[in-house]
Design a protein around this motif. Structure first.
Motif, mmCIF file in Angstrom:
data_model
loop_
_atom_site.group_PDB
_atom_site.id
_atom_site.type_symbol
_atom_site.label_atom_id
_atom_site.label_comp_id
_atom_site.label_asym_id
_atom_site.label_seq_id
_atom_site.Cartn_x
_atom_site.Cartn_y
_atom_site.Cartn_z
ATOM 1 N N GLY A 62 29.001 46.227 48.483
ATOM 2 C CA GLY A 62 28.128 45.322 49.523
ATOM 3 C C GLY A 62 26.765 45.845 48.934
ATOM 4 O O GLY A 62 26.714 45.351 47.211
ATOM 5 N N ILE A 63 25.200 45.427 49.909
ATOM 6 C CA ILE A 63 24.346 45.641 48.812
ATOM 7 C C ILE A 63 23.748 46.895 47.932
ATOM 8 O O ILE A 63 23.729 46.805 46.690
ATOM 9 C CB ILE A 63 23.470 45.683 50.550
ATOM 10 C CG1 ILE A 63 23.741 44.750 51.058
ATOM 11 C CG2 ILE A 63 21.963 45.502 49.286
ATOM 12 C CD1 ILE A 63 22.443 44.247 51.977
ATOM 13 N N ARG A 64 24.270 47.824 48.573
ATOM 14 C CA ARG A 64 23.865 48.922 47.241
ATOM 15 C C ARG A 64 24.321 49.005 46.115
ATOM 16 O O ARG A 64 24.190 49.231 44.708
ATOM 17 C CB ARG A 64 24.788 50.369 48.265
ATOM 18 C CG ARG A 64 24.440 51.461 46.952
ATOM 19 C CD ARG A 64 24.632 52.387 47.455
ATOM 20 N NE ARG A 64 24.724 54.062 46.803
ATOM 21 C CZ ARG A 64 23.828 55.146 46.773
ATOM 22 N NH1 ARG A 64 23.134 55.367 48.583
ATOM 23 N NH2 ARG A 64 23.487 55.916 45.921
ATOM 24 N N GLY A 65 25.884 48.188 45.986
ATOM 25 C CA GLY A 65 26.861 47.773 44.785
ATOM 26 C C GLY A 65 25.915 46.879 44.371
ATOM 27 O O GLY A 65 25.494 47.505 43.238
ATOM 28 N N ASP A 66 25.835 45.800 44.688
ATOM 29 C CA ASP A 66 24.814 44.704 44.465
ATOM 30 C C ASP A 66 23.252 45.940 43.254
ATOM 31 O O ASP A 66 22.958 45.332 42.129
ATOM 32 C CB ASP A 66 24.065 43.948 44.396
ATOM 33 C CG ASP A 66 25.061 42.513 44.737
ATOM 34 O OD1 ASP A 66 26.819 42.594 44.119
ATOM 35 O OD2 ASP A 66 25.349 41.567 45.991
ATOM 36 N N LEU A 67 22.913 46.325 44.242
ATOM 37 C CA LEU A 67 20.844 47.122 43.971
ATOM 38 C C LEU A 67 21.472 47.704 42.625
ATOM 39 O O LEU A 67 20.564 48.084 41.604
ATOM 40 C CB LEU A 67 20.992 47.686 45.221
ATOM 41 C CG LEU A 67 18.879 47.858 44.698
ATOM 42 C CD1 LEU A 67 18.402 47.685 44.574
ATOM 43 C CD2 LEU A 67 18.844 49.473 45.756
ATOM 44 N N SER A 68 23.011 48.460 42.495
ATOM 45 C CA SER A 68 22.470 49.386 42.188
ATOM 46 C C SER A 68 23.089 48.914 39.735
ATOM 47 O O SER A 68 22.866 49.008 38.929
ATOM 48 C CB SER A 68 24.069 50.474 41.797
ATOM 49 O OG SER A 68 24.299 51.182 43.195
ATOM 50 N N ARG A 69 23.966 47.629 39.833
ATOM 51 C CA ARG A 69 24.569 47.564 39.318
ATOM 52 C C ARG A 69 23.325 46.694 38.931
ATOM 53 O O ARG A 69 22.832 46.273 37.649
ATOM 54 C CB ARG A 69 25.645 46.403 39.368
ATOM 55 C CG ARG A 69 26.781 46.641 39.825
ATOM 56 C CD ARG A 69 27.633 45.176 39.901
ATOM 57 N NE ARG A 69 28.177 44.770 41.056
ATOM 58 C CZ ARG A 69 28.066 45.359 42.279
ATOM 59 N NH1 ARG A 69 29.462 46.273 42.117
ATOM 60 N NH2 ARG A 69 28.275 44.864 43.218
ATOM 61 N N TRP A 70 21.844 46.087 39.295
ATOM 62 C CA TRP A 70 20.817 44.673 39.067
ATOM 63 C C TRP A 70 20.183 46.648 38.721
ATOM 64 O O TRP A 70 19.960 46.419 36.990
ATOM 65 C CB TRP A 70 20.359 44.790 39.884
ATOM 66 C CG TRP A 70 18.758 43.398 39.897
ATOM 67 C CD1 TRP A 70 19.133 42.168 39.739
ATOM 68 C CD2 TRP A 70 17.894 44.267 40.161
ATOM 69 N NE1 TRP A 70 18.142 42.019 39.496
ATOM 70 C CE2 TRP A 70 16.818 42.832 39.671
ATOM 71 C CE3 TRP A 70 17.208 45.612 40.221
ATOM 72 C CZ2 TRP A 70 15.802 43.254 38.810
ATOM 73 C CZ3 TRP A 70 16.328 45.624 39.674
ATOM 74 C CH2 TRP A 70 14.957 44.190 39.304
ATOM 75 N N LEU A 71 20.186 47.346 38.888
ATOM 76 C CA LEU A 71 19.415 48.441 38.581
ATOM 77 C C LEU A 71 19.642 48.936 36.459
ATOM 78 O O LEU A 71 19.078 49.522 36.135
ATOM 79 C CB LEU A 71 18.680 49.664 39.417
ATOM 80 C CG LEU A 71 18.033 49.292 40.192
ATOM 81 C CD1 LEU A 71 18.322 50.688 41.605
ATOM 82 C CD2 LEU A 71 16.833 48.763 39.814
ATOM 83 N N ALA A 72 21.179 48.878 37.108
ATOM 84 C CA ALA A 72 21.984 49.977 35.518
ATOM 85 C C ALA A 72 21.377 48.366 34.181
ATOM 86 O O ALA A 72 21.095 48.768 33.437
ATOM 87 C CB ALA A 72 23.144 49.858 35.824
ATOM 88 N N GLY A 73 21.472 46.780 34.815
ATOM 89 C CA GLY A 73 21.241 46.162 34.007
ATOM 90 C C GLY A 73 19.630 46.494 33.334
ATOM 91 O O GLY A 73 19.093 45.753 32.291
#
Length: 242
Positions: A62-73
């Protein structure tokens, strides 16, 4: 939570010509781990889809998954106990246009781990900025994304926000060569998103996201008719939201 943030949105363009407006407006403030799921007719008045943000839910979570991956990068690790709030438009009658989405990633003690501004343009593109704020909740960052056809990607954003039980405010000002050329402010009071509040607010602000799309284009036409020069649009990479 969830809450409706009911208030106004205003734009002031100062250069190369002056143009300003203020409109009644509302957005949603939601917890990404507890997105509202309405049934019956209400589901047509508020729907939140991963496809409308960041990487579009391409890899799941979901949106949280996308945001977490974006921030991790970008070197920020979202912990399982973090709370992630999103200020955004919901889909209304199947349509959404969200010029600005703001994510607040909060630690268990309420302090911000990260703030992300996601900007959308009318060309179907979006771009996310990791915002490093000072102790006053203000930040500056370079503009990287083509939003308005009347502004190129040069300049610096001056950002400010307030997130309290009484007010949610987000302000973005574009500065170029030491002068402030454009300011956009959205502000409102958060109210619990009960069934009656959603129905009442939707009735008062009919076709909210449709109106946002229409008004952006209407003001663009007015500026074009006033012969404000159009700036070339550079290519934009989806890697900005992955």
């Amino acid at each position: 939570m969830p809450a409706l943030v009911v208030g106004t949105v205003s734009h002031v363009r100062r250069a190369p010509m002056r143009h300003a407006f203020e409109n009644a407006h509302y957005q949603w403030l939601v917890d990404l781990d507890a997105l509202p799921r309405f049934r019956g007719p209400l589901r047509w008045l508020a729907r939140f889809d991963a496809r409308d943000h960041l990487d579009g839910g391409r890899l799941g979570g979901g949106i949280r998954g996308d945001l977490s991956r974006w921030l991790a990068g970008r070197g920020v690790v979202v912990e399982p106990g973090d709370r992630v709030l999103m200020l955004a438009h919901a889909r209304v009658l199947g349509h959404v246009f969200d010029p600005l989405t703001v994510f607040w990633c909060l630690r268990a003690d309420g302090s911000p781990r990260a703030v992300v501004f996601e900007v959308h343009n009318t060309y179907g593109e979006r771009h996310a900025y990791l915002v490093e704020a000072d102790e006053r909740g203000r930040a500056r960052l370079d503009k990287e994304f083509y939003v308005s056809p009347f502004n190129d990607t040069s300049g610096t954003y001056d950002l400010a926000w307030r997130l309290t039980s009484d007010q949610v405010l987000v302000s973005i000002s574009l500065e170029r060569a030491g002068s402030r050329v454009f300011t956009a402010v959205t502000t409102g009071r958060p109210v619990p998103a009960t069934t009656s509040t959603v129905l009442r607010t939707s009735a008062r602000h009919l076709f909210m996201t449709h109106r946002v799309s229409l008004l952006i284009r209407w003001h663009g036409i007015r500026l074009w008719l006033a012969r404000l020069p159009i700036q070339p649009r550079p290519a934009h990479s989806q890697e900005a939201v992955r």
